[in-house]
Scaffold this motif. Sequence first.
Motif, PDB file in Angstrom:
ATOM      1  N   ASN A   1      -2.401  31.849  38.235  1.00 20.48           N
ATOM      2  CA  ASN A   1      -2.037  32.905  37.689  1.00 20.48           C
ATOM      3  C   ASN A   1      -2.204  32.874  36.173  1.00 20.48           C
ATOM      4  O   ASN A   1      -1.446  33.404  35.326  1.00 20.48           O
ATOM      5  N   ILE A   2      -3.119  32.052  35.428  1.00 20.11           N
ATOM      6  CA  ILE A   2      -3.177  31.827  34.035  1.00 20.11           C
ATOM      7  C   ILE A   2      -3.548  33.106  33.805  1.00 20.11           C
ATOM      8  O   ILE A   2      -2.941  33.415  32.546  1.00 20.11           O
ATOM      9  N   GLU A   3      -4.593  33.635  34.082  1.00 19.69           N
ATOM     10  CA  GLU A   3      -4.818  35.046  33.498  1.00 19.69           C
ATOM     11  C   GLU A   3      -3.874  36.021  33.451  1.00 19.69           C
ATOM     12  O   GLU A   3      -3.516  36.666  32.329  1.00 19.69           O
ATOM     13  N   ALA A   4      -2.925  36.091  34.508  1.00 19.02           N
ATOM     14  CA  ALA A   4      -2.051  37.125  34.529  1.00 19.02           C
ATOM     15  C   ALA A   4      -0.904  36.628  33.389  1.00 19.02           C
ATOM     16  O   ALA A   4      -0.270  37.626  32.579  1.00 19.02           O
ATOM     17  N   TYR A   5      -0.501  35.393  33.185  1.00 13.34           N
ATOM     18  CA  TYR A   5       0.332  35.085  32.218  1.00 13.34           C
ATOM     19  C   TYR A   5      -0.110  35.267  30.846  1.00 13.34           C
ATOM     20  O   TYR A   5       0.546  35.904  30.030  1.00 13.34           O
ATOM     21  N   GLU A   6      -1.506  35.114  30.376  1.00 14.41           N
ATOM     22  CA  GLU A   6      -1.889  35.303  29.317  1.00 14.41           C
ATOM     23  C   GLU A   6      -2.092  36.714  29.090  1.00 14.41           C
ATOM     24  O   GLU A   6      -1.818  37.186  27.582  1.00 14.41           O
ATOM     25  N   LEU A   7      -2.164  37.408  30.015  1.00 16.33           N
ATOM     26  CA  LEU A   7      -2.385  39.023  29.804  1.00 16.33           C
ATOM     27  C   LEU A   7      -1.211  39.360  29.546  1.00 16.33           C
ATOM     28  O   LEU A   7      -0.869  40.248  28.529  1.00 16.33           O
ATOM     29  N   ASP A   8      -0.086  39.098  30.072  1.00 17.08           N
ATOM     30  CA  ASP A   8       1.299  39.346  29.928  1.00 17.08           C
ATOM     31  C   ASP A   8       1.937  39.113  28.172  1.00 17.08           C
ATOM     32  O   ASP A   8       2.441  39.644  27.763  1.00 17.08           O
ATOM     33  N   MET A   9       1.203  37.757  27.910  1.00 19.69           N
ATOM     34  CA  MET A   9       1.655  37.724  26.581  1.00 19.69           C
ATOM     35  C   MET A   9       0.709  38.529  25.399  1.00 19.69           C
ATOM     36  O   MET A   9       1.269  38.706  24.461  1.00 19.69           O
ATOM     37  N   MET A  10      -0.237  39.091  25.928  1.00 17.51           N
ATOM     38  CA  MET A  10      -1.227  39.582  25.172  1.00 17.51           C
ATOM     39  C   MET A  10      -0.827  40.952  25.178  1.00 17.51           C
ATOM     40  O   MET A  10      -1.035  41.814  23.851  1.00 17.51           O
ATOM     41  N   LYS A  11      -0.275  41.872  26.023  1.00 16.56           N
ATOM     42  CA  LYS A  11       0.248  42.974  26.090  1.00 16.56           C
ATOM     43  C   LYS A  11       1.166  43.387  25.135  1.00 16.56           C
ATOM     44  O   LYS A  11       1.921  42.694  24.415  1.00 16.56           O
ATOM     45  N   GLY A  12       1.091  44.646  24.394  1.00 16.41           N
ATOM     46  CA  GLY A  12       1.919  45.236  23.575  1.00 16.41           C
ATOM     47  C   GLY A  12       1.315  45.620  22.304  1.00 16.41           C
ATOM     48  O   GLY A  12      -0.189  45.574  22.399  1.00 16.41           O
ATOM     49  N   ASP A  13       1.621  45.896  21.327  1.00 15.17           N
ATOM     50  CA  ASP A  13       1.167  46.235  20.019  1.00 15.17           C
ATOM     51  C   ASP A  13       1.145  45.002  18.913  1.00 15.17           C
ATOM     52  O   ASP A  13       2.041  44.407  19.089  1.00 15.17           O
ATOM     53  N   TRP A  14      -0.171  45.004  18.582  1.00 17.73           N
ATOM     54  CA  TRP A  14      -0.370  44.136  17.376  1.00 17.73           C
ATOM     55  C   TRP A  14      -1.087  44.639  15.961  1.00 17.73           C
ATOM     56  O   TRP A  14      -1.826  45.277  16.197  1.00 17.73           O
ATOM     57  N   LYS A  15      -0.391  44.195  15.286  1.00 22.77           N
ATOM     58  CA  LYS A  15      -1.001  44.414  13.841  1.00 22.77           C
ATOM     59  C   LYS A  15      -1.634  43.465  12.866  1.00 22.77           C
ATOM     60  O   LYS A  15      -1.351  42.268  13.155  1.00 22.77           O
ATOM     61  N   THR A  16      -2.682  44.038  12.495  1.00 27.28           N
ATOM     62  CA  THR A  16      -3.473  42.948  11.740  1.00 27.28           C
ATOM     63  C   THR A  16      -2.888  42.512  10.748  1.00 27.28           C
ATOM     64  O   THR A  16      -2.354  43.126   9.642  1.00 27.28           O
ATOM     65  N   SER A  17      -2.875  40.895  10.567  1.00 24.06           N
ATOM     66  CA  SER A  17      -2.246  40.332   9.475  1.00 24.06           C
ATOM     67  C   SER A  17      -3.034  39.543   8.405  1.00 24.06           C
ATOM     68  O   SER A  17      -2.707  39.480   7.491  1.00 24.06           O
ATOM     69  N   LYS A  18      -4.045  39.501   8.981  1.00 23.30           N
ATOM     70  CA  LYS A  18      -5.256  38.886   8.147  1.00 23.30           C
ATOM     71  C   LYS A  18      -6.523  38.646   8.415  1.00 23.30           C
ATOM     72  O   LYS A  18      -6.809  38.605   9.838  1.00 23.30           O
ATOM     73  N   THR A  19      -7.491  38.655   7.879  1.00 25.54           N
ATOM     74  CA  THR A  19      -8.976  38.563   8.257  1.00 25.54           C
ATOM     75  C   THR A  19      -9.464  37.552   7.228  1.00 25.54           C
ATOM     76  O   THR A  19      -9.022  37.434   6.103  1.00 25.54           O
ATOM     77  N   GLU A  20     -10.151  36.638   8.002  1.00 27.58           N
ATOM     78  CA  GLU A  20     -10.689  35.494   7.244  1.00 27.58           C
ATOM     79  C   GLU A  20     -12.241  35.136   7.563  1.00 27.58           C
ATOM     80  O   GLU A  20     -12.616  35.403   8.556  1.00 27.58           O
ATOM     81  N   ILE A  21     -12.889  34.635   6.571  1.00 29.34           N
ATOM     82  CA  ILE A  21     -14.282  34.051   6.909  1.00 29.34           C
ATOM     83  C   ILE A  21     -14.010  32.674   6.555  1.00 29.34           C
ATOM     84  O   ILE A  21     -13.581  32.015   5.674  1.00 29.34           O
ATOM     85  N   ILE A  22     -14.447  32.002   7.567  1.00 34.96           N
ATOM     86  CA  ILE A  22     -14.161  30.488   7.542  1.00 34.96           C
ATOM     87  C   ILE A  22     -15.499  29.526   7.410  1.00 34.96           C
ATOM     88  O   ILE A  22     -16.326  30.043   8.413  1.00 34.96           O
ATOM     89  N   SER A  23     -15.751  28.582   6.862  1.00 28.84           N
ATOM     90  CA  SER A  23     -17.032  28.004   6.714  1.00 28.84           C
ATOM     91  C   SER A  23     -17.344  27.379   8.307  1.00 28.84           C
ATOM     92  O   SER A  23     -16.444  26.897   9.052  1.00 28.84           O
ATOM     93  N   GLY A  24     -18.635  27.650   8.694  1.00 29.01           N
ATOM     94  CA  GLY A  24     -19.181  27.018   9.856  1.00 29.01           C
ATOM     95  C   GLY A  24     -19.437  25.872   9.939  1.00 29.01           C
ATOM     96  O   GLY A  24     -19.605  24.792  10.697  1.00 29.01           O
ATOM     97  N   ALA A  25     -19.332  25.197   8.530  1.00 30.90           N
ATOM     98  CA  ALA A  25     -19.650  23.792   8.417  1.00 30.90           C
ATOM     99  C   ALA A  25     -18.516  22.813   9.056  1.00 30.90           C
ATOM    100  O   ALA A  25     -18.933  21.976   9.712  1.00 30.90           O
TER     101      ALA A  25
END
Length: 153
Positions: free
Chosen positions: A22-46
Motif C-alpha cells: 500500500n505504498i502508493e495509497a500512503y504516498e497519495l494520502d500524503m500528497m492529497k490536499g492544497d499545495w502552494k508554490t514556495s519556490k521554483t529553481e533551475i539547478i545545474s545538470g552537471a
Amino acid sequence: MKKQLLLFAFSALALTSCEDDNIEAYELDMMKGDWKTSKTEIISGADDKTVIFSETPSGCSEKDNTHFRTDYYTSYTSYTGVGADCQVNETVEGTYTYDPDTKDLTLTYNDGSAIPYRVVVLTNTELKLMMLVGNIDVDGDQIVDNNYITFKR
C-alpha cells in the motif's frame, strides 16, 4: 522446543513475506490536499546541486494553488491582481498518474496537456518536483539543467 522453533520460523516467514503493498495509497494520502508554490529553481545538470536561478512567488501569485485528491483528480488555480486585490485568474482541472517505484508523477489537464515530473521530496508539509521535459542548458556548459518546483502546505 520444536513447536516453538516451528512457530518462530512461520512467524519470521510471514513477517518477511508481508511487503507493504500500500505504498502508493500512503504516498497519495500524503500528497492529497492544497499545495502552494514556495519556490521554483533551475539547478545545474552537471552536479544537481548548484542553483543557477531561484524565484519565490510574490504578490497574487503567492496564492496560486495546486490541489490533489486520492482519486487521481488534480486542479491548478492561479491568481492575478494588484496588491491585496487578488482574483482567480484561471482554474484548470485534470487527472494525474503516480508510480510509487519510479516516483514519476504525470499531470494531465482537461486541455490535453500532460506534464511529467519526478517526485524528489514528499512529506506532509513539502512536495518537491523535478520537471522531466522542457529542460534546457541555462548556464551554457553543454549539460541540460533541471527545473524544480517546491510546494508547501
